[in-house]
Design an enzyme around this catalytic site. Structure first.
Site, PDB file in Angstrom:
ATOM      1  N   LEU A   1      35.984  14.190  48.992  1.00  0.00           N
ATOM      2  CA  LEU A   1      35.621  13.530  47.734  1.00  0.00           C
ATOM      3  C   LEU A   1      34.146  13.125  47.740  1.00  0.00           C
ATOM      4  O   LEU A   1      33.660  12.583  48.744  1.00  0.00           O
ATOM      5  CB  LEU A   1      36.483  12.276  47.572  1.00  0.00           C
ATOM      6  CG  LEU A   1      36.166  11.371  46.368  1.00  0.00           C
ATOM      7  CD1 LEU A   1      36.570  12.048  45.064  1.00  0.00           C
ATOM      8  CD2 LEU A   1      36.905  10.026  46.504  1.00  0.00           C
TER       9      LEU A   1
ATOM     10  N   GLY B   1      39.202  15.292  51.420  1.00  0.00           N
ATOM     11  CA  GLY B   1      39.485  16.278  50.385  1.00  0.00           C
ATOM     12  C   GLY B   1      39.094  17.691  50.783  1.00  0.00           C
ATOM     13  O   GLY B   1      39.610  18.659  50.207  1.00  0.00           O
TER      14      GLY B   1
ATOM     15  N   GLU C   1      42.140  18.918  52.242  1.00  0.00           N
ATOM     16  CA  GLU C   1      43.111  19.172  51.163  1.00  0.00           C
ATOM     17  C   GLU C   1      42.817  20.514  50.496  1.00  0.00           C
ATOM     18  O   GLU C   1      43.725  21.291  50.193  1.00  0.00           O
ATOM     19  CB  GLU C   1      43.050  18.036  50.134  1.00  0.00           C
ATOM     20  CG  GLU C   1      43.494  16.704  50.733  1.00  0.00           C
ATOM     21  CD  GLU C   1      43.493  15.556  49.735  1.00  0.00           C
ATOM     22  OE1 GLU C   1      42.425  15.302  49.127  1.00  0.00           O
ATOM     23  OE2 GLU C   1      44.540  14.913  49.573  1.00  0.00           O
TER      24      GLU C   1
ATOM     25  N   GLU D   1      40.046   8.986  55.164  1.00  0.00           N
ATOM     26  CA  GLU D   1      40.416   8.071  54.082  1.00  0.00           C
ATOM     27  C   GLU D   1      40.799   6.686  54.599  1.00  0.00           C
ATOM     28  O   GLU D   1      40.439   5.664  54.016  1.00  0.00           O
ATOM     29  CB  GLU D   1      41.591   8.653  53.267  1.00  0.00           C
ATOM     30  CG  GLU D   1      41.211   9.770  52.317  1.00  0.00           C
ATOM     31  CD  GLU D   1      41.267  11.151  52.955  1.00  0.00           C
ATOM     32  OE1 GLU D   1      41.214  11.246  54.201  1.00  0.00           O
ATOM     33  OE2 GLU D   1      41.344  12.136  52.201  1.00  0.00           O
TER      34      GLU D   1
ATOM     35  N   ARG E   1      37.895   4.572  55.201  1.00  0.00           N
ATOM     36  CA  ARG E   1      37.048   4.325  54.021  1.00  0.00           C
ATOM     37  C   ARG E   1      37.695   3.392  53.009  1.00  0.00           C
ATOM     38  O   ARG E   1      37.145   3.148  51.940  1.00  0.00           O
ATOM     39  CB  ARG E   1      36.732   5.642  53.304  1.00  0.00           C
ATOM     40  CG  ARG E   1      36.061   6.677  54.164  1.00  0.00           C
ATOM     41  CD  ARG E   1      34.580   6.815  53.892  1.00  0.00           C
ATOM     42  NE  ARG E   1      34.038   7.909  54.677  1.00  0.00           N
ATOM     43  CZ  ARG E   1      33.283   7.767  55.767  1.00  0.00           C
ATOM     44  NH1 ARG E   1      32.949   6.569  56.182  1.00  0.00           N
ATOM     45  NH2 ARG E   1      32.847   8.808  56.431  1.00  0.00           N
TER      46      ARG E   1
ATOM     47  N   GLY F   1      44.266  12.035  47.703  1.00  0.00           N
ATOM     48  CA  GLY F   1      44.664  12.220  46.296  1.00  0.00           C
ATOM     49  C   GLY F   1      44.649  13.669  45.870  1.00  0.00           C
ATOM     50  O   GLY F   1      44.895  13.986  44.710  1.00  0.00           O
TER      51      GLY F   1
HETATM   52  C1  1HE Z   1      28.144  12.919  50.817  1.00  0.00           C
HETATM   53  C2  1HE Z   1      29.424  13.038  51.378  1.00  0.00           C
HETATM   54  C3  1HE Z   1      30.529  12.682  50.567  1.00  0.00           C
HETATM   55  C4  1HE Z   1      27.994  13.612  52.865  1.00  0.00           C
HETATM   56  N1  1HE Z   1      30.274  12.267  49.319  1.00  0.00           N
HETATM   57  N2  1HE Z   1      27.954  12.501  49.567  1.00  0.00           N
HETATM   58  N3  1HE Z   1      34.786  12.069  53.117  1.00  0.00           N
HETATM   59  C5  1HE Z   1      34.254  11.446  54.178  1.00  0.00           C
HETATM   60  O1  1HE Z   1      34.502  10.307  54.495  1.00  0.00           O
HETATM   61  C6  1HE Z   1      33.224  12.240  54.955  1.00  0.00           C
HETATM   62  C7  1HE Z   1      31.838  11.692  54.669  1.00  0.00           C
HETATM   63  N4  1HE Z   1      30.784  12.490  55.250  1.00  0.00           N
HETATM   64  C8  1HE Z   1      30.505  12.502  56.578  1.00  0.00           C
HETATM   65  O2  1HE Z   1      31.212  11.955  57.405  1.00  0.00           O
HETATM   66  C9  1HE Z   1      29.283  13.241  56.993  1.00  0.00           C
HETATM   67  O3  1HE Z   1      28.400  13.303  55.897  1.00  0.00           O
HETATM   68  C10 1HE Z   1      29.541  14.681  57.495  1.00  0.00           C
HETATM   69  C11 1HE Z   1      30.267  14.613  58.840  1.00  0.00           C
HETATM   70  C12 1HE Z   1      30.338  15.512  56.516  1.00  0.00           C
HETATM   71  C13 1HE Z   1      28.169  15.403  57.701  1.00  0.00           C
HETATM   72  O4  1HE Z   1      27.343  14.595  58.517  1.00  0.00           O
HETATM   73  P1  1HE Z   1      25.753  14.834  58.503  1.00  0.00           P
HETATM   74  O5  1HE Z   1      25.163  13.916  59.526  1.00  0.00           O
HETATM   75  O6  1HE Z   1      25.469  16.293  58.614  1.00  0.00           O
HETATM   76  O7  1HE Z   1      25.256  14.441  57.008  1.00  0.00           O
HETATM   77  P2  1HE Z   1      24.969  13.001  56.368  1.00  0.00           P
HETATM   78  O8  1HE Z   1      23.577  12.552  56.766  1.00  0.00           O
HETATM   79  O9  1HE Z   1      26.069  12.047  56.600  1.00  0.00           O
HETATM   80  O10 1HE Z   1      24.965  13.363  54.818  1.00  0.00           O
HETATM   81  C14 1HE Z   1      23.994  14.227  54.265  1.00  0.00           C
HETATM   82  C15 1HE Z   1      23.992  13.992  52.773  1.00  0.00           C
HETATM   83  O11 1HE Z   1      25.255  14.382  52.241  1.00  0.00           O
HETATM   84  C16 1HE Z   1      23.789  12.538  52.396  1.00  0.00           C
HETATM   85  O12 1HE Z   1      23.139  12.511  51.154  1.00  0.00           O
HETATM   86  P3  1HE Z   1      21.579  12.096  51.029  1.00  0.00           P
HETATM   87  O13 1HE Z   1      21.276  12.212  49.563  1.00  0.00           O
HETATM   88  O14 1HE Z   1      21.495  10.698  51.574  1.00  0.00           O
HETATM   89  O15 1HE Z   1      20.824  13.097  51.871  1.00  0.00           O
HETATM   90  C17 1HE Z   1      25.211  12.049  52.220  1.00  0.00           C
HETATM   91  O16 1HE Z   1      25.311  10.940  51.382  1.00  0.00           O
HETATM   92  C18 1HE Z   1      25.846  13.270  51.574  1.00  0.00           C
HETATM   93  N5  1HE Z   1      27.285  13.288  51.756  1.00  0.00           N
HETATM   94  N6  1HE Z   1      29.304  13.471  52.646  1.00  0.00           N
HETATM   95  C19 1HE Z   1      29.028  12.191  48.840  1.00  0.00           C
HETATM   96  N7  1HE Z   1      31.808  12.800  50.999  1.00  0.00           N
HETATM   97  C20 1HE Z   1      41.053  13.108  45.966  1.00  0.00           C
HETATM   98  S1  1HE Z   1      40.951  11.900  47.127  1.00  0.00           S
HETATM   99  C21 1HE Z   1      40.087  12.552  48.462  1.00  0.00           C
HETATM  100  C22 1HE Z   1      39.645  11.423  49.369  1.00  0.00           C
HETATM  101  C23 1HE Z   1      38.575  11.829  50.312  1.00  0.00           C
HETATM  102  O17 1HE Z   1      38.161  12.963  50.398  1.00  0.00           O
HETATM  103  S2  1HE Z   1      37.953  10.581  51.281  1.00  0.00           S
HETATM  104  C24 1HE Z   1      37.012  11.399  52.488  1.00  0.00           C
HETATM  105  C25 1HE Z   1      35.568  11.435  52.121  1.00  0.00           C
END
Ligand code: 1HE
Length: 268
Positions: free
Chosen positions: A72, A119, A122, A142, A145, A150
């Site tokens: 997401l 997601g 998913e 999730e 966080r 979803g």
């Molecule tokens: C994002 C997202 C995101 C990165 N939404 N912007 N998902 C998570 O909890 C996973 C969240 N992401 C991470 O843990 C990491 O970003 C990663 C392991 C995927 C990659 O790490 P890394 O070190 O390569 O990248 P980063 O520095 O964390 O992120 C780079 C950019 O991507 C940064 O943006 P910037 O503008 O500051 O450069 C981050 O904000 C952006 N970014 N992940 C938005 N998820 C229907 S319900 C489903 C519920 C869910 O999916 S919850 C799980 C969400």
């Protein structure tokens, strides 16, 4: 009934149709780790609704950059400060997209690298075949966080690895990778090299099957899981009635009868 897919209309997905009917569909926001914003989900609904009627023989679903998909879009979700009803409708659009994938009848092979999380898992679990490489890892962040799944994880991820493992994954933030992920069923293939190359090879192989046969494999099997055994046996008979008498199958049956078709042999 045939529809055209206008590749120029897509901005979140990069669409690359190959000559053999295999389409490479790439989540194309590597700078955001291919996080799923609403616009991406809408493009998936559009593409996967059209694909079964557009002559697409198989899809390779890939992510640009080092990570398949970060799930997401947490920033969009934070900024939108959605109401419960709004987010319910967001989730329903995710289900629309992923159901079109799983039930559309076109084989979808996911090429996974790096993070396949939340997601993103998913999404991957709605594909018919998942290929991982040495960098791939799976998680459901999730729980940490303050969120919940979803986009169908309670259905598809639980289906792949079982309810108890899924609960542990989301409760503890447990990460699976490597051979353990394959053994659990999160991916069917793991490669030393590029998951994209392997996914292309598999998609090309699947595209050799007759389209109606692939339709049954990539639609009926999923539908049948939702039925009682009695109804499933009935539905399977109806599908087999149509598929196993298709005129295009006659040449393949004739090749078996005249001994020119390949035989099934053990792997060497
Ligand atoms: C994002 C997202 C995101 C990165 N939404 N912007 N998902 C998570 O909890 C996973 C969240 N992401 C991470 O843990 C990491 O970003 C990663 C392991 C995927 C990659 O790490 P890394 O070190 O390569 O990248 P980063 O520095 O964390 O992120 C780079 C950019 O991507 C940064 O943006 P910037 O503008 O500051 O450069 C981050 O904000 C952006 N970014 N992940 C938005 N998820 C229907 S319900 C489903 C519920 C869910 O999916 S919850 C799980 C969400």
């Amino acid at each position: 009934m045939t529809v055209e897919i206008d590749t120029s209309r897509y901005t979140r997905l990069a669409l690359d149709p190959q000559e053999d009917g295999v389409w490479v569909v790439t989540l194309n926001r590597p700078e955001k780790r291919n996080a799923l914003d609403l616009a991406t989900v809408e493009e998936m609904v559009e593409f996967f609704s059209a694909a079964p009627r557009a002559g697409v023989k198989a899809v390779v679903l890939a992510g640009a950059g080092d990570h398949f998909c970060a799930g997401l879009d947490l920033i969009e979700h934070h900024d939108a400060d959605r109401s419960p009803a709004d987010f319910m409708h967001v989730c329903l659009r995710w289900h629309e997209a992923f159901n079109k994938m799983e039930y559309g009848g076109v084989p979808v092979i996911a090429a996974l690298q790096g993070a396949v999380v939340g997601g993103g898992l998913e999404l991957a679990s709605a594909a018919h075949v998942r290929v991982m490489d040495q960098s791939t890892y799976f998680a459901l962040p999730e729980g940490q966080r303050g969120l919940f799944t979803g986009g169908g994880a309670t259905i598809r991820v639980a289906d792949l690895i079982g309810k108890a493992r899924m609960i542990d994954m989301i409760l503890m933030g447990r990460v699976y990778q490597g051979q353990e992920a394959v053994d659990l069923g999160l991916a069917q293939y793991m490669v030393e090299g590029s998951s994209l190359d392997k996914a292309m090879e598999l998609a090309r192989r699947a595209a050799q099957n007759l389209p109606l046969t692939n339709f049954a494999i990539c639609s009926a099997i999923s539908h049948v899981q939702n039925m009682s055994a009695l109804d499933a046996a009935y539905a399977e008979s109806v599908v087999a009635g149509i598929v196993n008498t298709q005129p295009d199958a006659r040449a393949r049956l004739a090749a078996f009868a005249d001994k020119s078709a390949a035989r099934v042999r053990p792997n060497s």
